[in-house]
Design an enzyme around this catalytic site. Structure first.
Site, PDB file in Angstrom:
ATOM      1  N   ARG A 254       0.858  -1.188   0.000  1.00  9.76           N
ATOM      2  CA  ARG A 254       0.000   0.000   0.000  1.00  9.76           C
ATOM      3  C   ARG A 254       0.891   1.234   0.000  1.00  9.76           C
ATOM      4  O   ARG A 254       1.409   1.615   1.045  1.00  9.76           O
ATOM      5  CB  ARG A 254      -0.906  -0.013   1.243  1.00  9.76           C
ATOM      6  CG  ARG A 254      -2.189   0.795   1.070  1.00  9.76           C
ATOM      7  CD  ARG A 254      -2.821   1.118   2.400  1.00  9.76           C
ATOM      8  NE  ARG A 254      -2.061   2.161   3.066  1.00  9.76           N
ATOM      9  CZ  ARG A 254      -1.943   2.274   4.388  1.00  9.76           C
ATOM     10  NH1 ARG A 254      -2.525   1.429   5.205  1.00  9.76           N
ATOM     11  NH2 ARG A 254      -1.218   3.248   4.914  1.00  9.76           N
ATOM     12  N   HIS A 258      -3.949   4.933   3.866  1.00 14.91           N
ATOM     13  CA  HIS A 258      -5.057   3.966   3.986  1.00 14.91           C
ATOM     14  C   HIS A 258      -6.313   4.527   3.312  1.00 14.91           C
ATOM     15  O   HIS A 258      -7.007   3.843   2.573  1.00 14.91           O
ATOM     16  CB  HIS A 258      -5.336   3.683   5.464  1.00 14.91           C
ATOM     17  CG  HIS A 258      -6.631   2.987   5.715  1.00 14.91           C
ATOM     18  ND1 HIS A 258      -6.811   1.651   5.428  1.00 14.91           N
ATOM     19  CD2 HIS A 258      -7.819   3.440   6.196  1.00 14.91           C
ATOM     20  CE1 HIS A 258      -8.064   1.312   5.740  1.00 14.91           C
ATOM     21  NE2 HIS A 258      -8.696   2.375   6.189  1.00 14.91           N
ATOM     22  N   TYR A 267       3.768   6.627  10.398  1.00 15.62           N
ATOM     23  CA  TYR A 267       4.140   5.228  10.688  1.00 15.62           C
ATOM     24  C   TYR A 267       4.858   4.497   9.566  1.00 15.62           C
ATOM     25  O   TYR A 267       5.427   3.454   9.768  1.00 15.62           O
ATOM     26  CB  TYR A 267       2.892   4.430  11.119  1.00 15.62           C
ATOM     27  CG  TYR A 267       1.765   4.380  10.091  1.00 15.62           C
ATOM     28  CD1 TYR A 267       1.786   3.456   9.060  1.00 15.62           C
ATOM     29  CD2 TYR A 267       0.691   5.265  10.167  1.00 15.62           C
ATOM     30  CE1 TYR A 267       0.753   3.415   8.129  1.00 15.62           C
ATOM     31  CE2 TYR A 267      -0.349   5.227   9.241  1.00 15.62           C
ATOM     32  CZ  TYR A 267      -0.310   4.303   8.223  1.00 15.62           C
ATOM     33  OH  TYR A 267      -1.328   4.266   7.310  1.00 15.62           O
TER      34      TYR A 267
HETATM   35  C1  TPP Z   1     -15.049  -5.218  11.858  1.00 16.80           C
HETATM   36  C2  TPP Z   1     -14.218  -3.983  11.683  1.00 16.80           C
HETATM   37  N1  TPP Z   1     -13.265  -3.694  12.586  1.00 16.80           N
HETATM   38  C3  TPP Z   1     -12.494  -2.597  12.440  1.00 16.80           C
HETATM   39  C4  TPP Z   1     -12.688  -1.747  11.377  1.00 16.80           C
HETATM   40  C5  TPP Z   1     -11.825  -0.500  11.218  1.00 16.80           C
HETATM   41  N2  TPP Z   1     -10.927  -0.678  10.069  1.00 16.80           N
HETATM   42  C6  TPP Z   1     -11.178  -0.069   8.890  1.00 16.80           C
HETATM   43  S1  TPP Z   1     -10.045  -0.444   7.737  1.00 16.80           S
HETATM   44  C7  TPP Z   1      -9.187  -1.432   8.795  1.00 16.80           C
HETATM   45  C8  TPP Z   1      -7.933  -2.143   8.340  1.00 16.80           C
HETATM   46  C9  TPP Z   1      -8.180  -3.281   7.410  1.00 16.80           C
HETATM   47  O1  TPP Z   1      -6.978  -3.739   6.878  1.00 16.80           O
HETATM   48  P1  TPP Z   1      -6.937  -4.806   5.736  1.00 16.80           P
HETATM   49  O2  TPP Z   1      -7.906  -5.906   6.007  1.00 16.80           O
HETATM   50  O3  TPP Z   1      -5.517  -5.199   5.561  1.00 16.80           O
HETATM   51  O4  TPP Z   1      -7.479  -4.035   4.448  1.00 16.80           O
HETATM   52  P2  TPP Z   1      -6.831  -2.785   3.661  1.00 16.80           P
HETATM   53  O5  TPP Z   1      -7.435  -1.551   4.268  1.00 16.80           O
HETATM   54  O6  TPP Z   1      -5.358  -2.838   3.828  1.00 16.80           O
HETATM   55  O7  TPP Z   1      -7.264  -2.956   2.259  1.00 16.80           O
HETATM   56  C10 TPP Z   1      -9.791  -1.457  10.039  1.00 16.80           C
HETATM   57  C11 TPP Z   1      -9.282  -2.204  11.207  1.00 16.80           C
HETATM   58  C12 TPP Z   1     -13.706  -2.081  10.460  1.00 16.80           C
HETATM   59  N3  TPP Z   1     -13.947  -1.324   9.380  1.00 16.80           N
HETATM   60  N4  TPP Z   1     -14.453  -3.201  10.630  1.00 16.80           N
END
Ligand code: TPP
Ligand code: MG
Length: 344
Positions: A254, A258, A267
Site C-alpha cells: 500500500r 489507507h 508510521y
Molecule cells: C469489523 C471492523 N473492525 C475494524 C474496522 C476498522 N478498520 C477499517 S479499515 C481497517 C484495516 C483493514 O486492513 P486490511 O484488512 O488489511 O485491508 P486494507 O485496508 O489494507 O485494504 C480497520 C481495522 C472495520 N472497518 N471493521
C-alpha cells in the site's frame, strides 16, 4: 494455461522486468491483453480522479487503491460474467469493469442513495466496510449457487487485516467443508491502517493459513496482472469442477494512505514506499505490452483520454443529482419507526 516463471518464495509471476527476469507466457491474444490494459487504465484513472475530487470537496472520505489495480483487474478478467464479486471498500470501483457507470460509485462516496446499485444487475455485491464480514456472504452465495445446480462462482476481495477476523475464519472453514465454489482473494498490501503485517500474524505467509482449512493456498505477485489472472483462472476451474475453494494471497504494497483521512507519514517507511512506487503495477504492465509491441504511445493516450472523459461525465452526472431527502436515512432502518422518530 500460462507458463509461470518460477519466482522466489513461490511467488507466482508472469511479467518480467525487461532485463534479468524474463517474461513468461500467457494464453491471451492481443485484443484480450489490450482489454486488460483498458481496465487497468479505467481503475487507475478512477482512483487518481477520486483523490482530486475528494480534495475539491466533491466526494467524501475515499479509500485509495493506487497500486492495487493489477490485483483487481487480473482477478476480474478471470471471472465469467455470471460469477459474483464481493468487494471491500478497497475495490469500490470494481463494478466499472462490469459496466457500472462511474457516477454510481462516485455517488456511493458522496453518501448519495444513487450509489446503492442492484447487486443482481452487475453481479457485484455491496461494498463492505466492516472488515471481513462479506467473506461468509460470498461463501454462502457460492454454496447456494451450487445447491441450485448453477455454475456461478463467487470471489471475495479482502485485506491482510481481514485474515485476523472471525468472519474470515468462519467463511473459510465453511467454504472448505461445503466445497463452495468460491475464490478467497486476499490483497496482502502489508498494512491494516497503521498495523504492519508483522504485528498482524506470526504466519510466515498468509497463504499458509489455507492448509489449516484444507484448501489450496496460492501466493502470487499482486503487482503482476497476468499472474493474478492466471491464479484466479485456475482457482475458478477448480471451483467449477466441484473441488471447492482456493485461498489466494496477492502480495502488493500500500503505497498510498489507507484512506484520505489517514496520515501514513506517522508510521510508514518513506524509502520503502519510494521503491514500491517505482515498481508499481500499471507501469509494469505498460512496459510489458510495449516490449511485446502491442502498445503504442498513440493508443495509450487514446485509452487514457477515454477514461478521463468517462470520469468527467461521471462526476458531472453525480453532482447533477438532486440531494436526497433526509428521511431516507431511516427508510431501511425500521419496519415500524419508534414514536420518538415518528413524532419528532
Ligand atoms: C469489523 C471492523 N473492525 C475494524 C474496522 C476498522 N478498520 C477499517 S479499515 C481497517 C484495516 C483493514 O486492513 P486490511 O484488512 O488489511 O485491508 P486494507 O485496508 O489494507 O485494504 C480497520 C481495522 C472495520 N472497518 N471493521
Ligand atoms: Mg491491508
Amino acid at each position: 494455461m500460462a507458463q509461470v516463471v518460477p519466482a522466489e518464495h513461490d511467488l507466482r509471476r508472469v511479467i518480467g522486468d525487461g532485463e534479468a527476469v524474463e517474461d513468461g507466457e500467457v494464453e491471451l491474444g492481443e485484443p484480450e491483453l489490450l482489454e486488460l490494459y483498458r481496465n487497468m487504465v479505467l481503475l487507475r484513472t478512477y482512483d487518481e480522479r477520486s483523490l482530486v475530487y475528494h480534495r475539491q470537496g466533491r466526494i467524501g472520505t475515499y479509500a485509495i487503491f493506487w497500486g492495487h489495480e493489477a490485483m483487481q483487474a487480473g482477478a476480474h478478467y478471470a471471472l465469467a460474467d455470471e460469477d459474483w464479486i464481493f468487494p471491500s471498500y478497497r475495490e469500490s470501483a470494481i463494478g466499472l469493469l462490469r459496466g457500472m457507470p462511474p457516477e454510481v460509485v462516485l455517488s456511493w462516496w458522496r453518501g448519495h442513495p444513487a450509489g446503492w446499485w442492484d447487486p443482481r444487475e452487475y453481479r457485484v455485491a455491496a461494498i463492505t466496510v466492516p472488515i471481513g464480514t462479506h467473506v461468509p456472504h460470498a461463501v454462502g452465495f457460492a454454496w447456494g449457487a451450487r445447491l441450485k445446480g448453477e455454475s456461478a462462482a463467487a470471489l471475495a476481495f479482502f485485506g491482510d487485516g481481514a485474515t485476523s477476523e472471525g468472519a474470515f475464519h468462519e467463511g473459510a472453514n465453511f467454504a472448505a467443508v461445503m466445497r463452495a465454489p468460491v475464490v478467497l482473494l486476499c490483497n496482502n498490501n502489508q498494512w491494516a491502517i497503521s498495523t504492519p503485517l508483522s504485528a498482524q500474524t506470526r504466519a510466515e505467509a498468509l497463504a499458509d493459513k489455507a492448509v489449516g482449512y484444507g484448501m489450496p493456498g496460492v501466493r502470487v505477485d499482486g503487482g503482476d496482472v497476468l499472474a493474478v489472472y492466471e491464479a484466479v483462472s485456475e482457482a475458478l476451474a477448480r471451483a467449477r469442477a466441484g473441488e471447492g475453494p482456493t485461498f489466494i494471497e496477492a502480495l502488493t504494497y500500500r503505497c498510498a494512505p489507507h484512506a484520505t483521512a489517514d496520515d501514513p507519514t506517522a508510521y510508514w517507511d518513506a524509502a520503502r514506499v519510494e521503491v514500491e512506487r517505482e515498481n508499481e503495477c500499471f507501469g509494469r504492465y505498460d512496459r510489458y505490452l510495449r516490449r511485446l509491441g502491442v502498445l503504442t504511445d498513440a493508443l495509450a493516450d487514446e485509452i487514457r483520454a477515454d477514461a478521463l472523459e468517462r470520469m468527467k461525465a461521471g462526476i458531472a452526472a453525480a453532482e447533477a443529482l438532486p440531494p436526497p431527502e433526509p428521511d431516507v436515512v431511516f427508510d431501511h432502518a425500521y419496519v415500524d419507526p419508534p414514536p420518538t422518530l415518528r413524532d419528532g
